[in-house]
Design a protein around this motif. Structure first.
Motif, PDB file in Angstrom:
ATOM      1  N   ARG A 139       0.840  -1.206   0.000  1.00 39.92           N
ATOM      2  CA  ARG A 139       0.000   0.000   0.000  1.00 39.92           C
ATOM      3  C   ARG A 139       0.876   1.257   0.000  1.00 39.92           C
ATOM      4  N   THR A 140       1.922   1.224   0.827  1.00 40.76           N
ATOM      5  CA  THR A 140       2.818   2.389   0.899  1.00 40.76           C
ATOM      6  C   THR A 140       3.488   2.642  -0.450  1.00 40.76           C
ATOM      7  N   LEU A 141       3.874   1.565  -1.134  1.00 40.85           N
ATOM      8  CA  LEU A 141       4.603   1.720  -2.395  1.00 40.85           C
ATOM      9  C   LEU A 141       3.694   2.081  -3.569  1.00 40.85           C
ATOM     10  N   THR A 142       2.457   1.576  -3.563  1.00 41.61           N
ATOM     11  CA  THR A 142       1.606   1.733  -4.752  1.00 41.61           C
ATOM     12  C   THR A 142       0.398   2.649  -4.534  1.00 41.61           C
ATOM     13  N   GLY A 143       0.035   2.910  -3.276  1.00 38.59           N
ATOM     14  CA  GLY A 143      -1.170   3.683  -3.010  1.00 38.59           C
ATOM     15  C   GLY A 143      -2.436   2.844  -3.123  1.00 38.59           C
ATOM     16  N   VAL A 144      -2.279   1.544  -3.279  1.00 44.01           N
ATOM     17  CA  VAL A 144      -3.431   0.635  -3.419  1.00 44.01           C
ATOM     18  C   VAL A 144      -3.441  -0.325  -2.241  1.00 44.01           C
ATOM     19  N   GLU A 145      -4.569  -0.386  -1.542  1.00 45.68           N
ATOM     20  CA  GLU A 145      -4.656  -1.312  -0.406  1.00 45.68           C
ATOM     21  C   GLU A 145      -5.610  -2.453  -0.758  1.00 45.68           C
ATOM     22  N   ILE A 146      -5.037  -3.615  -0.994  1.00 51.86           N
ATOM     23  CA  ILE A 146      -5.859  -4.804  -1.269  1.00 51.86           C
ATOM     24  C   ILE A 146      -5.630  -5.764  -0.118  1.00 51.86           C
ATOM     25  N   HIS A 147      -6.685  -6.106   0.588  1.00 52.55           N
ATOM     26  CA  HIS A 147      -6.530  -7.089   1.675  1.00 52.55           C
ATOM     27  C   HIS A 147      -6.128  -8.430   1.059  1.00 52.55           C
ATOM     28  N   PRO A 148      -5.138  -9.113   1.652  1.00 52.23           N
ATOM     29  CA  PRO A 148      -4.672 -10.368   1.029  1.00 52.23           C
ATOM     30  C   PRO A 148      -5.731 -11.458   0.967  1.00 52.23           C
ATOM     31  N   GLY A 149      -6.827 -11.303   1.726  1.00 55.25           N
ATOM     32  CA  GLY A 149      -7.896 -12.302   1.659  1.00 55.25           C
ATOM     33  C   GLY A 149      -8.804 -12.119   0.453  1.00 55.25           C
ATOM     34  N   ALA A 150      -8.764 -10.956  -0.199  1.00 50.17           N
ATOM     35  CA  ALA A 150      -9.669 -10.683  -1.324  1.00 50.17           C
ATOM     36  C   ALA A 150      -9.384 -11.632  -2.478  1.00 50.17           C
ATOM     37  N   ARG A 151     -10.468 -12.063  -3.165  1.00 53.55           N
ATOM     38  CA  ARG A 151     -10.313 -12.998  -4.290  1.00 53.55           C
ATOM     39  C   ARG A 151     -10.538 -12.242  -5.593  1.00 53.55           C
ATOM     40  N   ILE A 152      -9.532 -12.272  -6.450  1.00 58.07           N
ATOM     41  CA  ILE A 152      -9.557 -11.441  -7.660  1.00 58.07           C
ATOM     42  C   ILE A 152      -9.293 -12.300  -8.892  1.00 58.07           C
ATOM     43  N   GLY A 153     -10.096 -12.077  -9.924  1.00 59.16           N
ATOM     44  CA  GLY A 153      -9.992 -12.878 -11.147  1.00 59.16           C
ATOM     45  C   GLY A 153      -8.884 -12.412 -12.073  1.00 59.16           C
ATOM     46  N   ARG A 154      -8.941 -12.890 -13.298  1.00 61.28           N
ATOM     47  CA  ARG A 154      -7.867 -12.620 -14.263  1.00 61.28           C
ATOM     48  C   ARG A 154      -8.081 -11.279 -14.960  1.00 61.28           C
ATOM     49  N   ARG A 155      -6.993 -10.763 -15.486  1.00 63.43           N
ATOM     50  CA  ARG A 155      -6.970  -9.524 -16.275  1.00 63.43           C
ATOM     51  C   ARG A 155      -7.602  -8.352 -15.524  1.00 63.43           C
ATOM     52  N   PHE A 156      -7.347  -8.282 -14.240  1.00 60.95           N
ATOM     53  CA  PHE A 156      -7.826  -7.178 -13.409  1.00 60.95           C
ATOM     54  C   PHE A 156      -6.914  -5.980 -13.645  1.00 60.95           C
ATOM     55  N   PHE A 157      -7.518  -4.821 -13.845  1.00 64.00           N
ATOM     56  CA  PHE A 157      -6.730  -3.639 -14.210  1.00 64.00           C
ATOM     57  C   PHE A 157      -7.165  -2.461 -13.338  1.00 64.00           C
ATOM     58  N   ILE A 158      -6.204  -1.825 -12.664  1.00 64.18           N
ATOM     59  CA  ILE A 158      -6.511  -0.628 -11.868  1.00 64.18           C
ATOM     60  C   ILE A 158      -5.763   0.531 -12.515  1.00 64.18           C
ATOM     61  N   VAL A 198      -9.129   0.941  -2.327  1.00 69.42           N
ATOM     62  CA  VAL A 198      -9.188   0.076  -1.142  1.00 69.42           C
ATOM     63  C   VAL A 198     -10.109  -1.104  -1.458  1.00 69.42           C
ATOM     64  N   ILE A 199      -9.605  -2.320  -1.245  1.00 68.23           N
ATOM     65  CA  ILE A 199     -10.392  -3.535  -1.520  1.00 68.23           C
ATOM     66  C   ILE A 199     -10.371  -4.398  -0.268  1.00 68.23           C
ATOM     67  N   GLY A 200     -11.557  -4.638   0.295  1.00 68.14           N
ATOM     68  CA  GLY A 200     -11.652  -5.319   1.592  1.00 68.14           C
ATOM     69  C   GLY A 200     -11.505  -6.834   1.521  1.00 68.14           C
ATOM     70  N   GLU A 201     -11.385  -7.402   2.714  1.00 71.10           N
ATOM     71  CA  GLU A 201     -11.009  -8.816   2.874  1.00 71.10           C
ATOM     72  C   GLU A 201     -11.921  -9.812   2.155  1.00 71.10           C
ATOM     73  N   THR A 202     -13.241  -9.612   2.258  1.00 71.99           N
ATOM     74  CA  THR A 202     -14.142 -10.640   1.704  1.00 71.99           C
ATOM     75  C   THR A 202     -14.674 -10.259   0.314  1.00 71.99           C
ATOM     76  N   THR A 203     -13.984  -9.318  -0.319  1.00 78.52           N
ATOM     77  CA  THR A 203     -14.363  -8.935  -1.687  1.00 78.52           C
ATOM     78  C   THR A 203     -14.062 -10.078  -2.653  1.00 78.52           C
ATOM     79  N   GLU A 204     -14.956 -10.263  -3.622  1.00 79.22           N
ATOM     80  CA  GLU A 204     -14.713 -11.221  -4.711  1.00 79.22           C
ATOM     81  C   GLU A 204     -14.876 -10.472  -6.029  1.00 79.22           C
ATOM     82  N   ILE A 205     -13.906 -10.619  -6.902  1.00 85.86           N
ATOM     83  CA  ILE A 205     -13.908  -9.891  -8.176  1.00 85.86           C
ATOM     84  C   ILE A 205     -13.730 -10.889  -9.319  1.00 85.86           C
ATOM     85  N   GLY A 206     -14.581 -10.770 -10.334  1.00 82.06           N
ATOM     86  CA  GLY A 206     -14.512 -11.698 -11.474  1.00 82.06           C
ATOM     87  C   GLY A 206     -13.374 -11.351 -12.429  1.00 82.06           C
ATOM     88  N   ASP A 207     -13.499 -11.851 -13.660  1.00 84.17           N
ATOM     89  CA  ASP A 207     -12.481 -11.597 -14.679  1.00 84.17           C
ATOM     90  C   ASP A 207     -12.788 -10.301 -15.444  1.00 84.17           C
TER      91      ASP A 207
END
Ligand SMILES: CC(C)(COP(=O)(O)OP(=O)(O)OC[C@H]1O[C@@H](n2cnc3c(N)ncnc32)[C@H](O)[C@@H]1OP(=O)(O)O)[C@@H](O)C(=O)NCCC(=O)NCCS
Length: 219
Positions: free
Chosen positions: A92-111, A118-127
């Motif tokens: 988070r300090t290096l990128t300015g993006v806080e993604i909780h390591p528990g969050a589930r994220i699909g392929r080809r995710f682009f920010i 900020v992406i919380g712990e129980t977030t689920e994100i598709g492709d």
């Protein structure tokens, strides 16, 4: 003299990281595939991204996603949760993006632009999901358990939007900049405003795939 030594040490560090990184990529075909896919995604969606080396070195949104993939695996291992959480704070300090390591994220995710996401712990994100800066996928409850959003495939979330609570955003939907989403959004819809309301079905060009452009052409 000290500056020269520091620069030499930094150059050696970068060279070491590149060598170690290429060795790691060579030994893990699935990581290599994801890496290629990510670069292809940025190239396809950002006309300004014409140089992969610049993308690799200069895209904090990609760095945050790459770090998250490793930290998510660490999170799932026995004893991995504390180091994963601490390392995610360093990311988070290096990128300015806080993604909780528990969050589930699909392929080809682009920010894009990345900062303030900020992406919380129980977030689920598709492709094939894209976020802009200042997006929050957050919780509204202090209770443990599922408390963050579920985002479908092919979803676009505009700058500054907040999607809060265990709501579901359907496939192919689009959330307007600065919207606050507190209820489910059906598939193929546009949700805008505070609180967000569904405007009308999205017209999706290009055979159902979002054709995302560099926001630099709008600002
Ligand atoms: C939500 C979004 C994707 C919709 O784009 P679109 O499919 O082209 O849809 P339109 O522009 O036709 O807008 C549809 C309706 O929603 C309204 N609307 C669109 N974005 C809105 C927003 N952020 N807040 C409030 N209303 C919005 C439009 O006024 C329009 O209303 P109408 O049907 O009453 O005329 C787009 O407006 C958006 O917010 N994109 C994010 C852009 C962004 O974050 N850029 C960052 C660049 S750095």
């Amino acid at each position: 003299m000290r500056l020269t030594s520091a620069l030499a040490a930094a150059a050696a560090g970068v060279a070491g990281a590149v060598v170690a990184g290429s060795g790691y990529l060579a030994s893990r075909p699935e990581v290599r595939t994801a890496f290629r896919e990510d670069l292809e995604t940025v190239r396809r969606r950002d006309p300004a991204a014409t140089n992969d080396l610049v993308t690799v070195l200069g895209a904090p949104g990609l760095h945050a996603v790459w770090a998250h993939r490793g930290l998510h695996r660490l999170w799932q291992r026995p004893g991995g949760r504390v180091p994963a959480r601490l390392l995610s704070q360093a990311v988070r300090t290096l990128t300015g993006v806080e993604i909780h390591p528990g969050a589930r994220i699909g392929r080809r995710f682009f920010i894009d632009h990345a900062h303030g996401v900020v992406i919380g712990e129980t977030t689920e994100i598709g492709d094939d999901v894209m976020l802009y800066h200042q997006v929050t996928l957050g919780g509204t409850s202090q209770e443990p358990g599922k408390r963050h959003p579920t985002i479908g495939n092919d979803v676009l979330i505009g700058a500054g939007a907040k999607v809060i609570g265990p709501v579901h955003v359907g496939d192919g939907s689009s959330i307007g900049a600065n919207a606050v989403v507190v209820k489910d959004v059906p598939a193929d819809s546009i949700a805008v405003g505070v609180p967000a309301t569904v405007k009308h079905p999205v017209e999706r060009p290009h055979g159902g795939q979002w054709e995302l452009t560099d926001p630099a052409i709008w600002i």
